[in-house]
Structure formats: C-alpha cells, structure tokens
Design a protein around this motif. Structure first.
Motif: not given
Ligand code: PSV
Ligand code: MN
Length: 419
Positions: A204, A274, A164, A239, A317, A206, A162, A117, A242, A88, A121
């Motif tokens: 991904e 989650d 998200w 996921d 995850d 969610k 990946k 990843n 999600h 990540h 965020f």
C-alpha cells in the motif's frame, strides 16, 4: 423512498432486462458477475474508532476478534458477497495465541479469514519508522513482526500479506531519503522471499500521514517500482483515501491493470484527507469510473489485464466513527454492488466504436448513461436469486442482531482517539 422500496422490484427489473436485451447485453451474464462479486470486510472496522480528538463508543461494538468475526459473518449472511474478513496483527492476536482455532471459529461462522495486515506503526520503538528506521535493531523488530505475519498466513490459510508503512520523516534533513528507500527495499526483499507458497504481497502507498514531510512509499509509482523489482508475487494496493486531491485514481488503476500489478483495493471515501468514510458516500462517480476500468480490463482480450482484473482483492478499509458499524458496513457492500452493476451495464462495444471514431460526446454519453441507470431492482432480483434479502440493510435493522449485541456486549470504554 421507503414506499418505493416496498412496492417490489419486479417491474423495474423486467424493464431493465428488456432494455439490456435490446442493447445486446446478456442479463444472465450481468447477474452471474454480480453473484460472484466479493468484498472483504476489515476486522478493525467493527470496533470503535475515532479521530485524534475523540472516539465515541458505539453500543455493542466488537472488542474481541471473535466478536469481529461474528459481525463479519452477519454481513456475509445478509449480503452473500462478503465471505472473508481481513485481520490486523497484533490487534487480532488471539489471547491464547491459537490462530488455527481462530480460523476454525471463523469457518464455523461461515466465513474465511482474508488478508493479514501487519502493524509496524504502533510500538514506541517506531518513532523514527519501522523497516526504514535508521537503527538496525528497530528495523529487525519490524521485520520479525512482518515475518511472523507470514507464519500466521499459513495457519489461517490466507493468501494475501498486506503491508502499509507509516515510515517517513517530519523534517527536511531528518534522514537520508535514499537511505530510507534502500532500507525499505531491503526489508521488502526479505519478506518477499518468505511469502508462503501461492501467496501475494500487497503493498500500500500513502502520500502523507502520520509522517508530514516525506513518506517512504508515498505513491503508486514508488509502490509499482518496488513491486516490479521484487517479482510477480508483489502487487500494489490502491487505498482510495491515499492520494492528493484531484488525482485521477481510475487512470492509476488502468495503468496497474495493464501491467498486471494491481493487487487490491482498500475501499473507502473521503472529502479532504484519508477520511475513511463509507465507500461511494461522497464520490460514487469516481468509484464507478474505477469499476469501469476493472470491468473493461476483465472483458478485454489483453490477457495480462484480464487475468489481473480477475484476481483483485477488494477490501473495505473504513472507520465508522459516528454512524454505527455493522449497518454502515452492509451499506458499503451494497454501494459496491450498485456501482459494479452500473459498470457492467456500459455498452462496451458501442463505446469502443465511439472512441475509435473520435466521437467524444457519444463516448461520454455511453458511460454516463450506464452510471445513471437505476440498478436497485436488478440487485434486489440478484439477491433474491441468491437466497438473500432484497434490502440487506433493512433486513439487518429488523433482525434484532444490533439489540442482541448491545445487550450482550454493552458499551466498551474508548480512549481519546483512534483505538
Ligand atoms: C493506513 O492509513 C491504512 O489505510 C492502512 O491500510 C492500515 O493498515 C489501515 O489504514 C488501518 O490502520
Ligand atoms: Mn488502507
């Protein structure tokens, strides 16, 4: 149970082999599939994590990426089916910026680096989102980060990017929903065009959190539509945490497989939200039904679905907040092995015949029979044939690794919530 585990698995294995033989299922094929199973671990699961209320520090938990790699290599050494670890960025940014050296370090420990990843965020700039942010400057910041992830993929030989996005809104009227969709699509297109040769973009979805009113990629249909527009290198990640309650995840999986659009899984389990609990801990039957779809696709003569099933990226995850890290990850890998083994035991031809004849109860019974089979003796046999301990969790507990890292690493400071 302890006693049962210690009495050896031979008798149970032989009985199962006989049963499968009578059913016309090749035990060698089943064992081969189990030996080739792969589950990627996630670097962040080896570190401390928590809820927004508190992160309890676990003694010896990894704080550096090298430690996370060491721990992932330990999981691989004991299980033999976890050969890659996902990174990540920037959580796993090397202090000296040398990704090539980090990759060499991982390889020297016996593992490969897996999916990269991106993280758009955590910066203060992302209060109103990243690539869907109304401000062009913030969108560019997020885009630059994801493009940097593409460069990192090349340096560490990773085939999977990946993505998200926490992007969304908290209040009706806060932003234009169509505008956000368009900004998201524009960014994804730019990234898609910069994917390294031979790699895939895994998108991904969610449905909520951290955004509470709308999320920009809220469900599999949106992710599928966006991937479809982008092209064949873009695929959807499922996921397990999600979705809204009661959503039929195995049906989503079957749809994506049939379209060749299933990129991978973020495996975990949950009761309410989650929750990122250990995969198979709360709803192992759901996991079995998902694996059944994967196995059915892989052994079907539908080329698109069969090819897709062979390329799915399986990753854990999860957040291990109170149960320790490495043991929990090993146990999660074992859960995946058990559930996959059960799915391999479904009498597929008999099932197809029962389905075609409309024999509802018989079809259902075939599925549940496989689910109820105790496959632990089979897995003990497979592990021994792979030169691995029959019970990887017990082997980990007696290995001294936990004591060693606790002594060497001590107790890391944590803040109040997710680290
Ligand atoms: C978001 O909840 C998510 O599942 C994404 O995969 C992130 O990358 C991961 O958790 C870690 O925060
Ligand atoms: Mn995830």
């Amino acid at each position: 149970m302890q006693k049962l585990r210690e009495t050896g698995h031979q008798a149970g294995y032989e009985l199962l082999a006989e049963t499968l033989d009578a059913q016309g299922i090749s035990i060698d094929q089943v064992k081969e599939a189990l030996k080739n199973q792969k589950i990627e671990t996630a670097s962040w699961a080896f570190a401390n994590s928590g809820t927004r209320f508190k992160a309890f520090p676990h003694p010896g938990a990894a704080t550096t990426t090298r430690q996370k790699i060491d721990d992932a290599a330990t999981v691989q050494r004991l299980t033999g089916v976890a050969p890659t670890v996902a990174l990540h960025i920037p959580w796993d940014k090397p202090e000296d910026g040398d990704y090539v050296a980090m990759n060499q370090y991982a390889n020297a420990q016996g593992i490969q680096l897996g999916a990269i990843n991106s993280n758009v965020f955590q910066d203060n700039a992302y209060r109103l989102g990243s690539v869907s942010n109304p401000k062009p400057g913030t969108r560019q910041l997020a885009l630059d980060h994801i493009l940097e992830c593409c460069d990192i993929m090349t340096k560490v030989n990773s085939d999977n990017l990946k993505l998200w996005f926490a992007d969304g809104t908290n209040y009706p009227g806060q932003d234009s929903l169509r505008g956000r969709k368009q900004r998201m699509e524009e960014a994804l297109k730019t990234v898609y065009d910069r994917l390294p040769e031979g790699s895939r973009m895994l998108l991904e979805y969610k449905f909520y959190e951290p955004a509470f009113y709308s999320t920009d990629v809220p469900d599999w249909g949106t992710a599928y539509g966006m991937c479809q527009k982008l092209g064949e290198k873009a695929q959807v990640v499922v996921d397990l945490g999600h979705h809204a309650q009661a959503v039929n995840i195995e049906q989503i999986v079957s749809f994506l497989l049939d379209e060749g659009k299933l990129g991978g899984f973020d495996f975990n389990d949950r009761k309410y939200g989650d929750d990122d609990l250990m995969v198979g801990s709360v709803n192992p039957y759901q996991l079995f039904l998902i694996y059944h779809e994967l196995v059915s696709a892989e052994y079907s003569d539908h080329k698109v679905a069969a090819n897709n099933a062979r390329q799915v990226a399986y990753m854990l995850d999860q957040c291990h907040n109170i149960e320790g890290k490495i043991g929990a990850i090993i146990y999660s890998v074992m859960n995946c092995q058990e559930i996959y083994a059960k799915a391999l035991l479904v009498e597929r031809e008999k099932l197809a015949a029962a389905q075609a004849a409309g024999e509802v109860l018989e079809a259902h019974r075939i599925i549940t029979d496989a689910y109820r089979t105790d496959v632990r003796p089979l897995l003990a046999q497979v592990r021994e044939e792979m030169g691995k301990p029959a019970d990887p969790l017990a082997a980990y507990r007696s290995s001294g690794y936990e004591e060693k890292i606790q002594a060497e690493r001590g107790v890391a400071a944590t803040n109040g919530g997710f680290q």
